[in-house]
Enzyme design. Structure first.
Site, mmCIF file in Angstrom:
data_model
loop_
_atom_site.group_PDB
_atom_site.id
_atom_site.type_symbol
_atom_site.label_atom_id
_atom_site.label_comp_id
_atom_site.label_asym_id
_atom_site.label_seq_id
_atom_site.Cartn_x
_atom_site.Cartn_y
_atom_site.Cartn_z
ATOM 1 C CG HIS A 123 -0.846 2.250 -3.327
ATOM 2 N ND1 HIS A 123 -2.048 2.328 -2.692
ATOM 3 C CD2 HIS A 123 -1.013 1.362 -4.328
ATOM 4 C CE1 HIS A 123 -2.910 1.508 -3.283
ATOM 5 N NE2 HIS A 123 -2.308 0.914 -4.272
ATOM 6 C CG ASP B 283 -2.229 0.750 0.965
ATOM 7 O OD1 ASP B 283 -2.150 1.833 0.353
ATOM 8 O OD2 ASP B 283 -3.310 0.309 1.390
#
Ligand SMILES: *[C@@H]1O[C@H](CO)[C@@H](O)[C@H](O)[C@H]1NC(C)=O
Ligand SMILES: *[C@@H]1O[C@H](CO)[C@@H](O)[C@H](O)[C@H]1NC(C)=O
Ligand SMILES: *[C@@H]1O[C@H](CO)[C@@H](O)[C@H](O)[C@H]1NC(C)=O
Ligand SMILES: *[C@@H]1O[C@H](CO)[C@@H](O)[C@H](O)[C@H]1NC(C)=O
Ligand SMILES: *[C@@H]1O[C@H](CO)[C@@H](O)[C@H](O)[C@H]1NC(C)=O
Ligand SMILES: *[C@@H]1O[C@H](CO)[C@@H](O)[C@H](O)[C@H]1NC(C)=O
Ligand SMILES: *[C@@H]1O[C@H](CO)[C@@H](O)[C@H](O)[C@H]1NC(C)=O
Length: 450
Positions: free
Chosen positions: A281, A258
Site C-alpha cells: 500500500h 499494508d
C-alpha cells in the site's frame, strides 16, 4: 492465564525475578565502584567528578554479561526486562543497554515501563526475535510484543533487527483464510505515552501486525529505518502513528503487506520525508471515523517519497458516520512508479465484509495540497477525489501533477471535491471551484533535531 497456575510457580517466578534484579544491581554497583567514573549510584566523596549532568558517564549494560543466551531458543525476556529495570529505575546516570551483534535473542511479550530516572539508550545490534507460536500470547493480556510506555528521553538504535516471526499470525488471519474468524494480532514494537524518542538504524521484519506504533507520543525523531514483510502479510503497516504530535520520520525504506505509513486518530504536526515505499500500500492518512468515532488530524507534511508497485500512492480515507476533520495536509515531491491509485481521497472507505451504509455524518476534509507529483499510474483513474455529499472536501489544491498510464490515458474523478489547481495538471483537474478560494495554506510540523 488459562490454566490454573499454582501459587508455587508464581512465587518462584517472583523470586527469580527479584534475585535477578538484585544480582544486576550488585554487579552494577561493583562495576561503578571499580571504574570510578560513575556518579552517583554510590556517592563518591569529592571524586572530582563534575556534578554537571551532561558530563555523567554512561553506564553500559550488555545483556550477555547478565546471562542472556542469545541462541534464539532460550527465553531471554526476563534478563532483558531486569536489565531494563536497572537502566530505567536504578541508574541515575544515563544508561545504555546493549544487545550485541551476532546473536539472536528470543523475547516474549515484554513491558518496558517508565518513567526512567535518566536517559536510556537501547542499542540493538543483534537480532531480537518473537516466539513463533501465537499460543505464547495466551499467557499475556495484551496484543503487544515489545511495549514501551511512559518513557521520556529514550534512544533506540544499533543497526540490529527486530523480527516479529509473524507467519503463523498471518495464517490465522481472516484476510488470508476466509474460514477463520477476524481476530487481532500483536504490534511488534509499540511506544505509548512517550516523550523525546530517537529511533534510528533499526530493521523490522515480519511483524505479526503493524511493525512500529506510536500512540500518545510527543517529539519523536525516527530515521534510517528498514521495514520488510511479505506483500501478502495482512495488516502489517510499516509505521503507524496514532494520537501523537511532533513526529518526524525520515530516511526509511518500507516494503510490507499494508500501508508503509499510516497516520490516524488525533495526530498532529507529523513530518514524513525521504521514504521509499513499496510494495504494497502507500502513505495513508486514516482510516478515520470508524464506528462513528471522532478524529482531528492536522498539520501533516509528506515530502520526498518514492512509491513503487503500490495499491495506493498518497491517500486520505474516512469512514461514513465519523466526525471531526483532516486538514492542513501537504503531499509534495512524490514519485510514483506503477501505482494503482496515485492520488486518492476516499470518504466512503469501507474495509468490511458487509457494505457500509451512507450516513450524513463524516470526517470533514479541508486544505489538502498535492504538489509536484509525477510518475506512472497502473490504472486509468490516476486522481480520485471522492468526497462526502454532506461534507464536501474544501480547499483542495493541485499543483504540477503529471501522472501517465503504463497503458494509455489517465483521468481524474471528482465527487463533491472543491478547490483549485495551478501549474500543469495531467490528468486534467476535475475540481469544482468554490467562490471563496483562499491562498495556499501553511502547515506547522515538528522541527526536532537529530
Ligand atoms: C556543563 O557542561 C557543558 C559542556 O560540557 C557546559 O557547556 C556547561 O556550561 C556546564 N554547566 C555547568 C552548570 O557547569
Ligand atoms: C537526555 O536526553 C535529552 C533529549 O532527549 C537531552 O536534551 C539531554 O541532554 C540528555 N541528558 C543526558 C544527561 O544525556
Ligand atoms: C483455512 O482454514 C481452515 C480451518 O482452519 C483449514 O481447514 C483450511 O485448510 C485453511 N485453508 C487454507 C488455504 O489454508
Ligand atoms: C480525538 O480527540 C477527541 C477530543 O479530545 C476525542 O473525543 C476522540 O475520542 C479522539 N479520537 C480518537 C480516535 O482518539
Ligand atoms: C453510527 O451512527 C448511525 C447513525 O446514527 C447508526 O445507524 C449506526 O448504527 C452507528 N454505527 C455504529 C457502529 O455505532
Ligand atoms: C505493477 O504492479 C503490479 C502489482 O501492483 C505488478 O503485478 C506488475 O507486474 C507491475 N507492472 C510493472 C510494469 O512493473
Ligand atoms: C453512497 O453515496 C455515494 C455517492 O452518492 C454512492 O456512489 C454510493 O453508491 C452510496 N452507497 C450506498 C451504500 O448507498
Amino acid at each position: 492465564m488459562k490454566t490454573a497456575s499454582s501459587p508455587k510457580t508464581f512465587s518462584f517466578c517472583f523470586k527469580y525475578s527479584f534475585l535477578h534484579v538484585l544480582f544486576i544491581i550488585l554487579y552494577f554497583l561493583s562495576n561503578a565502584a571499580k571504574s570510578n567514573g560513575f556518579d552517583p549510584i554510590i556517592q563518591l566523596p569529592s571524586s572530582g567528578l563534575s556534578r554537571n549532568s551532561s558530563r555523567q558517564k554512561t553506564v553500559v549494560l550488555n545483556i550477555d554479561k547478565f546471562g542472556a543466551k542469545g541462541d534464539g531458543i532460550a527465553d531471554d525476556s526476563k534478563i532483558l526486562q531486569d536489565v531494563w529495570k536497572v537502566a530505567c529505575s536504578v541508574s541515575s546516570s544515563p544508561a545504555k543497554i546493549v544487545i550485541p551483534s551476532g546473536n539472536s535473542y528470543l523475547v516474549n511479550p515484554t513491558n518496558f515501563g517508565g518513567p526512567c530516572k535518566s536517559n536510556v539508550t537501547l542499542r540493538i545490534s543483534g537480532t531480537v526475535v518473537a516466539p513463533r507460536d501465537p499460543e505464547v500470547w495466551d499467557a499475556f493480556d495484551a496484543l503487544k510484543w515489545l511495549y514501551f510506555h511512559d518513557v521520556n528521553d529514550l534512544t533506540v538504535e544499533g543497526g540490529g533487527v527486530i523480527n516479529g516471526m509473524g507467519e503463523k499470525w498471518w495464517d490465522q488471519s481472516c484476510k488470508r483464510n476466509k474460514s477463520h474468524p477476524c481476530t487481532n494480532a500483536p504490534r511488534a514494537i509499540t511506544f505509548h505515552k512517550c516523550n523525546n524518542l530517537k529511533i534510528r538504524d533499526i530493521t523490522l521484519v515480519d511483524s505479526q501486525k503493524n511493525h512500529m506504533v506510536f500512540t500518545n507520543c510527543r517529539h519523536v525523531a525516527a530515521s534510517r529505518l528498514r521495514v520488510i514483510a511479505p506483500s501478502d502479510s495482512p495488516n502489517t503497516d510499516g509505521v503507524h502513528i496514532s494520537e501523537s504530535t511532533q513526529v518526524q520520520l525520515k530516511d526509511a525504506t518500507i516494503a510490507t503487506g499494508d500501508d508503509c505509513v499510516s497516520i490516524v486518530s488525533n495526530s498532529t504536526r507529523i513530518s514524513i520525508s525521504n521514504v521509499i515505499c513499496g510494495p504494497v500500500h502507500g502513505i495513508s492518512i486514516g482510516s478515520l471515523g470508524k464506528s462513528n468515532s471522532s478524529a482531528m488530524v492536522h498539520d501533516i507534511v509528506v515530502d520526498g517519497v518514492t512509491l513503487f508497485d503500490t495499491e495506493n500512492g498518497v491517500r486520505i480515507k474516512t469512514w461514513q458516520g465519523g466526525s471531526g476533520y483532516a486538514q492542513k495536509i501537504i503531499f509534495q515531491n512524490i514519485l510514483m512508479h506503477n501505482v494503482s491509485h496515485p492520488i486518492i481521497i476516499d470518504q466512503y472507505y469501507c474495509d468490511s465484509s458487509s457494505p457500509c451504509a451512507n450516513q450524513t455524518s463524516a470526517v470533514s476534509i479541508d486544505s489538502i495540497s498535492f504538489r509536484n507529483i509525477r510518475g506512472t499510474s497502473a490504472t486509468e483513474e490516476a486522481i480520485t477525489l471522492s468526497c462526502s455529499e454532506s461534507h464536501p472536501c474544501k480547499r483542495l489544491y493541485l499543483e504540477d501533477i503529471e501522472l501517465v498510464s503504463l497503458s494509455g490515458n489517465t483521468k481524474s474523478f471528482c465527487w463533491e471535491a472543491y478547490g483549485r489547481s495551478s501549474g500543469m495538471i495531467h490528468p486534467p483537474s476535475c475540481l469544482l471551484s468554490a467562490e471563496n478560494v483562499s491562498p495556499q495554506h501553511q502547515v506547522r510540523v515538528n522541527k526536532t533535531a537529530e
